[in-house]
Design a protein around this motif. Structure first.
Motif, mmCIF file in Angstrom:
data_model
loop_
_atom_site.group_PDB
_atom_site.id
_atom_site.type_symbol
_atom_site.label_atom_id
_atom_site.label_comp_id
_atom_site.label_asym_id
_atom_site.label_seq_id
_atom_site.Cartn_x
_atom_site.Cartn_y
_atom_site.Cartn_z
ATOM 1 N N VAL A 1 63.256 96.486 55.775
ATOM 2 C CA VAL A 1 63.187 95.252 54.991
ATOM 3 C C VAL A 1 61.918 94.489 55.335
ATOM 4 O O VAL A 1 61.608 94.271 56.509
ATOM 5 N N GLY A 2 61.190 94.091 54.310
ATOM 6 C CA GLY A 2 60.037 93.226 54.509
ATOM 7 C C GLY A 2 60.482 91.776 54.571
ATOM 8 O O GLY A 2 61.189 91.299 53.683
ATOM 9 N N PHE A 3 60.071 91.083 55.625
ATOM 10 C CA PHE A 3 60.444 89.674 55.826
ATOM 11 C C PHE A 3 59.145 88.887 55.783
ATOM 12 O O PHE A 3 58.392 88.869 56.762
ATOM 13 N N ILE A 4 58.848 88.268 54.642
ATOM 14 C CA ILE A 4 57.517 87.715 54.442
ATOM 15 C C ILE A 4 57.570 86.245 54.057
ATOM 16 O O ILE A 4 58.608 85.717 53.644
ATOM 17 N N GLY A 5 56.422 85.607 54.181
ATOM 18 C CA GLY A 5 56.268 84.203 53.850
ATOM 19 C C GLY A 5 54.913 83.738 54.336
ATOM 20 O O GLY A 5 54.270 84.417 55.150
ATOM 21 N N PRO A 6 54.436 82.582 53.854
ATOM 22 C CA PRO A 6 53.142 82.076 54.314
ATOM 23 C C PRO A 6 53.192 81.662 55.777
ATOM 24 O O PRO A 6 54.263 81.606 56.390
ATOM 25 N N ASN A 7 52.026 81.373 56.342
ATOM 26 C CA ASN A 7 51.982 80.900 57.724
ATOM 27 C C ASN A 7 52.855 79.656 57.871
ATOM 28 O O ASN A 7 52.810 78.741 57.049
ATOM 29 N N GLY A 8 53.651 79.624 58.952
ATOM 30 C CA GLY A 8 54.509 78.472 59.192
ATOM 31 C C GLY A 8 55.809 78.487 58.415
ATOM 32 O O GLY A 8 56.563 77.507 58.443
ATOM 33 N N ALA A 9 56.117 79.601 57.731
ATOM 34 C CA ALA A 9 57.335 79.652 56.912
ATOM 35 C C ALA A 9 58.595 79.792 57.748
ATOM 36 O O ALA A 9 59.686 79.487 57.285
ATOM 37 N N GLY A 10 58.461 80.292 58.991
ATOM 38 C CA GLY A 10 59.635 80.477 59.845
ATOM 39 C C GLY A 10 59.945 81.935 60.145
ATOM 40 O O GLY A 10 60.999 82.240 60.712
ATOM 41 N N LEU B 1 62.732 93.065 49.858
ATOM 42 C CA LEU B 1 61.992 91.933 50.408
ATOM 43 C C LEU B 1 62.909 90.744 50.621
ATOM 44 O O LEU B 1 63.771 90.453 49.798
ATOM 45 N N ILE B 2 62.707 90.071 51.748
ATOM 46 C CA ILE B 2 63.278 88.741 51.966
ATOM 47 C C ILE B 2 62.090 87.799 52.108
ATOM 48 O O ILE B 2 61.229 88.001 52.970
ATOM 49 N N VAL B 3 62.019 86.811 51.233
ATOM 50 C CA VAL B 3 60.888 85.884 51.221
ATOM 51 C C VAL B 3 61.374 84.504 51.632
ATOM 52 O O VAL B 3 62.353 83.992 51.066
ATOM 53 N N ILE B 4 60.715 83.914 52.620
ATOM 54 C CA ILE B 4 61.046 82.540 52.997
ATOM 55 C C ILE B 4 59.815 81.656 52.830
ATOM 56 O O ILE B 4 58.677 82.116 52.947
ATOM 57 N N HIS B 5 60.076 80.401 52.537
ATOM 58 C CA HIS B 5 59.001 79.422 52.318
ATOM 59 C C HIS B 5 59.476 78.087 52.862
ATOM 60 O O HIS B 5 60.536 77.597 52.490
ATOM 61 N N GLU B 6 58.708 77.530 53.792
ATOM 62 C CA GLU B 6 59.071 76.266 54.453
ATOM 63 C C GLU B 6 60.480 76.335 55.024
ATOM 64 O O GLU B 6 61.261 75.395 54.932
ATOM 65 N N GLY B 7 60.800 77.500 55.607
ATOM 66 C CA GLY B 7 62.086 77.666 56.273
ATOM 67 C C GLY B 7 63.252 77.992 55.381
ATOM 68 O O GLY B 7 64.355 78.233 55.872
ATOM 69 N N LYS B 8 63.038 78.043 54.063
ATOM 70 C CA LYS B 8 64.125 78.311 53.119
ATOM 71 C C LYS B 8 63.972 79.713 52.522
ATOM 72 O O LYS B 8 62.861 80.154 52.240
ATOM 73 N N LEU B 9 65.107 80.382 52.330
ATOM 74 C CA LEU B 9 65.089 81.690 51.694
ATOM 75 C C LEU B 9 64.963 81.490 50.187
ATOM 76 O O LEU B 9 65.795 80.819 49.562
ATOM 77 N N ILE B 10 63.910 82.084 49.594
ATOM 78 C CA ILE B 10 63.693 81.893 48.156
ATOM 79 C C ILE B 10 63.815 83.190 47.370
ATOM 80 O O ILE B 10 63.861 83.155 46.133
ATOM 81 N N TYR B 11 63.868 84.341 48.057
ATOM 82 C CA TYR B 11 64.085 85.600 47.341
ATOM 83 C C TYR B 11 64.643 86.636 48.301
ATOM 84 O O TYR B 11 64.188 86.754 49.444
ATOM 85 N N ASP B 12 65.618 87.398 47.843
ATOM 86 C CA ASP B 12 66.171 88.515 48.599
ATOM 87 C C ASP B 12 66.548 89.588 47.585
ATOM 88 O O ASP B 12 67.519 89.441 46.840
ATOM 89 N N GLY B 13 65.771 90.652 47.540
ATOM 90 C CA GLY B 13 66.050 91.700 46.569
ATOM 91 C C GLY B 13 64.976 92.766 46.583
ATOM 92 O O GLY B 13 64.131 92.824 47.482
ATOM 93 N N ALA B 14 64.995 93.600 45.565
ATOM 94 C CA ALA B 14 64.070 94.728 45.486
ATOM 95 C C ALA B 14 62.654 94.254 45.202
ATOM 96 O O ALA B 14 62.439 93.277 44.470
#
Length: 327
Positions: free
Chosen positions: A52-61, A226-239
């Protein structure tokens, strides 16, 4: 049972407020603090064997989350189970099932050969000497470092050290592997070899792998989810494919025309939008639904020398998410 189970995870920090000028005198008498929410109520499950890719901008958590999952940090609130254990209890049974690789941290000692560090790790994890040697030989061969592990670490390049780090992290055959920027600072060739190794290791062992990386080539090559987080919040989880279809519902069609027609007038299908025309190469955009019809018409109407149909660059899609903070 999920290999990684996260429910309503939160992590906040109290940080001192630093003021300037005369206002800074107040901090001498009474220090003010503010609350920083690093992780805000995120939930997900990861099954055994998933990458699983766990991604987000710098400081996302991202790193904060991985440190909680590996037991290095306590959460402020929420429920976490990794391999059936509560990570921050740091039980021996748990620590023997996980490993964490950070691109900017080292666990092989600088002034001695990696082999000596491996011997220490073998004692820590109570691996029989014959089994330890077998694992070292297998991993070193897979990573192409058989001739390097006897050299002092300080004599190795960054890419060579990273490979030796992976050997060290996998000697105890963890069931869950956390990879935090494993290709950071490496050249393109070494990045590719590390990706191939991670893919093959997952195939051979069935290890669950969570990968954070700012190199989207890592994510594309290894992760179907992919699991995408932004500012500590999960905004996407899926293919990954689902994310591309949602945010970029079009394909790019690149074609090269015969030299005599490269700069002439174009008879393009109405469903195709001209994006770029340069040095004899033409780039068009068409919806995913229309791509086949547009391609067929182009091949029938124009003297096409070469044609390629591509997804838009994943970097552009991810930048769109980071900029907007939503999917």
């Amino acid at each position: 049972m999920s290999q990684v189970h996260v429910r309503n995870l939160q992590k906040s920090y109290q940080v001192p407020v630093r003021e300037t000028g005369l206002k800074a005198l107040r901090g001498v008498i009474r220090r003010q603090h503010s609350t920083v929410e690093a992780i805000r109520d995120i939930s997900f499950d990861i099954e055994p064997g998933e990458v699983v890719g766990f991604i987000g901008p710098n400081g996302a958590g991202k790193t904060t989350t991985l440190k909680i999952l590996s037991g290095l940090l306590h959460p402020t609130a929420g429920e976490v189970r990794v391999a059936g254990e509560i990570p921050w209890e740091r039980r021996g049974d748990y620590l023997r099932q996980i490993s964490m690789v950070m691109g900017n941290k080292s666990q092989v000692m600088w002034d001695i050969p990696s082999l000596d560090s491996y011997a220490v790790l073998g004692e820590i994890y109570r691996i029989p000497s014959s089994e330890l040697q077998r694992r070292i030989d297998e991993l070193a061969a897979m990573l192409g470092v058989t001739d390097l592990i006897a050299k002092p670490v300080r004599m190795l390049s960054l890419g060579e050290r990273m490979k030796c780090e992976l050997v060290a992290s996998l000697l105890h055959q963890p069931a869950v592997l956390f990879l935090d920027e494993p290709t950071l600072g490496l050249d393109v060739s070494v990045q590719r070899r590390l990706r191939e190794f991670i893919r093959e290791y997952n195939r051979r062992t069935g290890a669950t792998i969570i990968l954070t990386s700012h190199y989207m080539a890592d994510v594309e090559a290894l992760c179907s989810r992919l699991i995408v987080i932004h500012e500590g919040k999960l905004i996407y989880d899926g293919a990954l494919a689902g994310l591309l279809e949602k945010l970029a519902p079009f394909k790019l069609i690149r074609l090269t025309l015969d030299g005599d027609h490269a700069d002439g007038a174009l008879d393009l299908p109405p469903q195709a939008e001209l994006i770029e025309r340069e040095n004899g190469t033409i780039t068009l955009r068409a919806s995913r639904a229309d791509t086949s019809a547009v391609t067929a018409r182009l091949l029938g109407a124009l003297p096409v020398v070469d044609l390629a149909v591509e997804n838009p660059p994943i970097e552009a899609v991810i930048d769109q998410i980071y900029t907007g903070g939503t999917v």
